[in-house]
Design a protein around this motif. Structure first.
Motif, PDB file in Angstrom:
ATOM      1  N   TYR A  93       0.865  -1.177   0.000  1.00 41.38           N
ATOM      2  CA  TYR A  93       0.000   0.000   0.000  1.00 41.38           C
ATOM      3  C   TYR A  93       0.899   1.224   0.000  1.00 41.38           C
ATOM      4  N   SER A  94       0.581   2.209  -0.826  1.00 41.19           N
ATOM      5  CA  SER A  94       1.335   3.459  -0.831  1.00 41.19           C
ATOM      6  C   SER A  94       0.364   4.612  -0.622  1.00 41.19           C
ATOM      7  N   PHE A  95       0.608   5.357   0.442  1.00 39.83           N
ATOM      8  CA  PHE A  95      -0.211   6.516   0.802  1.00 39.83           C
ATOM      9  C   PHE A  95       0.657   7.774   0.796  1.00 39.83           C
ATOM     10  N   ALA A  96       0.023   8.927   0.615  1.00 39.08           N
ATOM     11  CA  ALA A  96       0.702  10.216   0.775  1.00 39.08           C
ATOM     12  C   ALA A  96      -0.004  10.989   1.875  1.00 39.08           C
ATOM     13  N   LEU A  97       0.760  11.424   2.839  1.00 38.64           N
ATOM     14  CA  LEU A  97       0.247  12.323   3.873  1.00 38.64           C
ATOM     15  C   LEU A  97       0.613  13.749   3.489  1.00 38.64           C
ATOM     16  N   PHE A  98      -0.167  14.691   3.980  1.00 32.40           N
ATOM     17  CA  PHE A  98       0.060  16.120   3.753  1.00 32.40           C
ATOM     18  C   PHE A  98       0.036  16.443   2.266  1.00 32.40           C
ATOM     19  N   HIS A  99      -0.831  15.724   1.561  1.00 32.63           N
ATOM     20  CA  HIS A  99      -0.994  15.892   0.116  1.00 32.63           C
ATOM     21  C   HIS A  99      -1.406  17.340  -0.172  1.00 32.63           C
ATOM     22  N   GLY A 100      -0.735  17.942  -1.111  1.00 28.11           N
ATOM     23  CA  GLY A 100      -1.070  19.313  -1.504  1.00 28.11           C
ATOM     24  C   GLY A 100      -0.254  20.378  -0.799  1.00 28.11           C
ATOM     25  N   ILE A 101       0.571  19.988   0.174  1.00 29.94           N
ATOM     26  CA  ILE A 101       1.456  20.955   0.818  1.00 29.94           C
ATOM     27  C   ILE A 101       2.806  20.865   0.093  1.00 29.94           C
ATOM     28  N   PRO A 102       3.167  21.887  -0.671  1.00 29.77           N
ATOM     29  CA  PRO A 102       4.381  21.794  -1.486  1.00 29.77           C
ATOM     30  C   PRO A 102       5.613  21.387  -0.677  1.00 29.77           C
ATOM     31  N   TRP A 103       6.293  20.353  -1.176  1.00 24.11           N
ATOM     32  CA  TRP A 103       7.539  19.814  -0.627  1.00 24.11           C
ATOM     33  C   TRP A 103       7.403  19.296   0.800  1.00 24.11           C
ATOM     34  N   LYS A 104       6.174  19.119   1.263  1.00 25.03           N
ATOM     35  CA  LYS A 104       5.956  18.551   2.600  1.00 25.03           C
ATOM     36  C   LYS A 104       5.241  17.210   2.515  1.00 25.03           C
ATOM     37  N   GLN A 105       4.784  16.851   1.294  1.00 30.15           N
ATOM     38  CA  GLN A 105       4.102  15.566   1.142  1.00 30.15           C
ATOM     39  C   GLN A 105       5.035  14.450   1.581  1.00 30.15           C
ATOM     40  N   LEU A 106       4.482  13.477   2.287  1.00 31.66           N
ATOM     41  CA  LEU A 106       5.266  12.361   2.805  1.00 31.66           C
ATOM     42  C   LEU A 106       4.599  11.061   2.385  1.00 31.66           C
ATOM     43  N   SER A 107       5.337  10.227   1.686  1.00 29.01           N
ATOM     44  CA  SER A 107       4.802   8.929   1.280  1.00 29.01           C
ATOM     45  C   SER A 107       5.058   7.901   2.367  1.00 29.01           C
ATOM     46  N   ILE A 108       4.067   7.042   2.567  1.00 29.18           N
ATOM     47  CA  ILE A 108       4.218   5.890   3.447  1.00 29.18           C
ATOM     48  C   ILE A 108       3.957   4.656   2.598  1.00 29.18           C
ATOM     49  N   VAL A 109       4.954   3.797   2.518  1.00 29.73           N
ATOM     50  CA  VAL A 109       4.836   2.559   1.760  1.00 29.73           C
ATOM     51  C   VAL A 109       4.800   1.432   2.787  1.00 29.73           C
ATOM     52  N   MET A 110       3.704   0.686   2.785  1.00 26.25           N
ATOM     53  CA  MET A 110       3.490  -0.363   3.773  1.00 26.25           C
ATOM     54  C   MET A 110       3.432  -1.716   3.080  1.00 26.25           C
ATOM     55  N   LYS A 111       4.261  -2.648   3.555  1.00 23.83           N
ATOM     56  CA  LYS A 111       4.291  -4.000   3.000  1.00 23.83           C
ATOM     57  C   LYS A 111       3.741  -4.981   4.030  1.00 23.83           C
ATOM     58  N   ILE A 112       3.001  -5.964   3.522  1.00 21.28           N
ATOM     59  CA  ILE A 112       2.426  -7.010   4.358  1.00 21.28           C
ATOM     60  C   ILE A 112       2.606  -8.336   3.639  1.00 21.28           C
ATOM     61  N   ASP A 113       3.161  -9.323   4.316  1.00 25.56           N
ATOM     62  CA  ASP A 113       3.268 -10.670   3.766  1.00 25.56           C
ATOM     63  C   ASP A 113       2.028 -11.467   4.154  1.00 25.56           C
TER      64      ASP A 113
END
Length: 185
Positions: free
Chosen positions: A83-103
């Motif tokens: 799963y790949s999510f972006a937090l703080f979407h729309g805030i220039p250069w502050k967006q943070l991606s979270i990539v979550m892996k699950i087996d």
């Protein structure tokens, strides 16, 4: 809400998930040609039993933008879901991606649906269900997206333990040869 740093978000996830957070790292990238800027991603691997808790924690930090949900048959008895999510979407250069892996073990291919939190996840969950055979508990719409309605039950094109594509084509409405014959007479 002010954007948090990757380190702050990772600490919140660690605190919430404890031992269910199996692996983690922060990756930093540079973008731009004239004015170079850095951005970061938090990569985590979690125990499958903590999946819903992890997603709810992400949603409590900031309502995320869903980049994608994908999966890979790693061979053997495991399918890895990402799963790949972006937090703080729309805030220039502050967006943070979270990539979550699950087996997920192939003997227990079930995850909770997140469509109750984010209806837009439905298409991704349907695709993963159709192509890899993962059931999403709570997913209401289970119709196929890409495969024909009469596709054989239990056949998943993205699985390494599946028959080859040529073998599966005979189960679709028309084979590639039939379509070419119709197109070229």
């Amino acid at each position: 809400m002010n954007a948090l740093t990757a380190e702050e978000v990772l600490e919140m996830l660690k605190s919430s998930l404890g031992d269910a957070l199996l692996e983690h790292e922060i990756r930093t990238y540079t973008a731009g040609t004239k004015k170079k800027r850095e951005y970061q991603e938090v990569w985590i691997k979690i125990d499958r039993k903590a999946f819903r808790k992890a997603v709810e924690k992400i949603f409590s930090i900031d309502y995320p933008h869903l980049h994608f949900i994908t999966g890979e048959d790693t061979g053997g008895d495991i399918i890895e879901i990402i799963y790949s999510f972006a937090l703080f979407h729309g805030i220039p250069w502050k967006q943070l991606s979270i990539v979550m892996k699950i087996d997920l073990p192939k003997s227990e291919l079930v995850l909770p649906s997140i469509t109750d939190l984010m209806i837009g996840a439905e298409t991704n969950e349907r695709e993963i269900r159709e192509m890899l055979g993962i059931e999403f508990d709570g997913l209401k719409n289970k119709r196929h997206l890409f495969l024909p309605d009469d596709w054989p039950e239990g056949k998943y094109p993205w699985r390494k333990d599946e028959y080859g594509v040529d073998d599966m084509i005979k189960h679709t409405h028309k084979s590639v040869k039939e379509i070419r014959r119709e197109q070229h007479g």
